[in-house]
Design an enzyme around this catalytic site. Structure first.
Site, PDB file in Angstrom:
ATOM      1  N   LYS A 241     -19.277   5.410  10.227  1.00  0.00           N
ATOM      2  CA  LYS A 241     -17.980   5.088   9.644  1.00  0.00           C
ATOM      3  C   LYS A 241     -18.240   4.468   8.276  1.00  0.00           C
ATOM      4  O   LYS A 241     -18.579   3.283   8.186  1.00  0.00           O
ATOM      5  CB  LYS A 241     -17.186   4.124  10.526  1.00  0.00           C
TER       6      LYS A 241
ATOM      7  N   GLU B 208     -16.265   8.976  10.958  1.00  0.00           N
ATOM      8  CA  GLU B 208     -14.885   8.520  11.173  1.00  0.00           C
ATOM      9  C   GLU B 208     -14.306   7.944   9.895  1.00  0.00           C
ATOM     10  O   GLU B 208     -14.913   7.103   9.235  1.00  0.00           O
ATOM     11  CB  GLU B 208     -14.818   7.458  12.282  1.00  0.00           C
TER      12      GLU B 208
END
Length: 212
Positions: free
Chosen positions: A32, A96
Site C-alpha cells: 500500500k 492497494e
C-alpha cells in the site's frame, strides 16, 4: 511478476479486506504505497495478520485518517509521484490504493495518477448495496477516460443480483466475485472463503511485469 491494483469506489468500501483475501488465496505479496491514519495501526499490519502475507513498506505513512493530501499538509509535507519507486519485486503483488480514484495526493496529482504510474490493471472494489451503481459506473468512466486497464469488479456485502446486473450491463465489465461480509473477520474465516473461478482465472491471466 503479476501485479493488480485494488481501488475502491469510495473510502471504507472494503479494499483492505479484498486485498487480504487476494493475498491469502491467490496468494500474493501486498503493498500500500499511501497509508493515512496510522495511529491505530496500518492496513499493512491488518493484511499481514489476516493473510499472513509479506507486506512491503509504504512510500508514505501519514498519521491523520484523512485524504493523503490533507494528512500530508498537517505534517508539513507534500507528496509527489516522483518519490514513488517501481513496485517491489514479487511473483504476485496486490497493490492497494487509498480511498477512491480521484482522491488527491497533492495540488496536481490524484490517486488515479498513481494507478497510471504503476501500470497494474485495476480490480475495482464496490459496495453491493444502494448507491453502488452510480459510484461504480463513475469509477469505470474515470479509468476508461485515461485508458487504464480494468480487470473487473468485486462487490462486497450482501449479494444483490439487480445491482450486479446493472453494473455489468451499463459498465461493460465483469463482476468477478461477490464477497459477503465475513463475521467474525479472522484469518481462518478469510482463508475459508475460496476465490471464485472467474476471479482466479482473471488474476492468473494477468500479463507478467518485467522487473526494472
Amino acid at each position: 511478476m503479476k501485479h493488480v491494483f485494488v481501488s475502491g469506489t469510495d473510502t471504507d468500501v472494503g479494499k483492505t479486506v479484498l486485498s487480504a483475501w487476494l493475498a491469502a488465496q491467490w496468494p500474493a505479496d501486498y503493498w500500500k504505497p499511501a497509508q493515512s491514519g496510522t495511529v491505530d495501526g496500518s492496513d499493512s499490519e491488518r493484511v499481514a495478520q489476516l493473510a499472513g502475507a509479506r507486506c512491503h513498506p509504504e512510500v508514505w505513512r501519514l498519521a491523520a485518517p484523512l485524504s493523503p493530501h490533507r494528512a500530508a499538509e498537517l505534517e508539513g509535507r507534500e507528496l509527489s509521484l516522483a518519490d514513488v519507486p517501481p513496485p517491489p519485486a514479487a511473483e504476485r503483488l496486490v497493490i492497494e490504493g487509498a480511498g477512491g480514484l480521484l482522491v488527491p495526493l497533492n495540488g496536481r496529482e490524484l490517486m488515479i495518477d498513481l494507478v497510471a504510474r504503476l501500470g497494474a490493471p485495476v480490480l475495482l472494489a464496490a459496495r453491493s448495496g444502494l448507491g453502488t451503481i452510480n459510484h461504480t459506473l463513475l469509477s469505470l468512466e474515470a479509468l476508461r477516460a485515461r485508458r487504464l486497464p480494468v480487470l473487473g469488479v468485486v462487490m462486497l456485502g450482501a449479494p444483490d443480483a439487480a445491482n450486479r446486473a446493472a453494473i455489468e450491463h451499463h459498465g461493460r465489465v465483469r463482476v468477478l466475485a461477490e464477497l459477503p461480509r465475513l463475521e467474525p473477520l479472522t484469518a481462518a474465516r478469510l482463508r475459508a472463503e475460496p476465490l471464485p473461478a472467474a476471479l482466479r482465472e482473471a488474476l492468473d491471466a494477468l500479463p507478467g511485469v518485467v522487473e526494472a
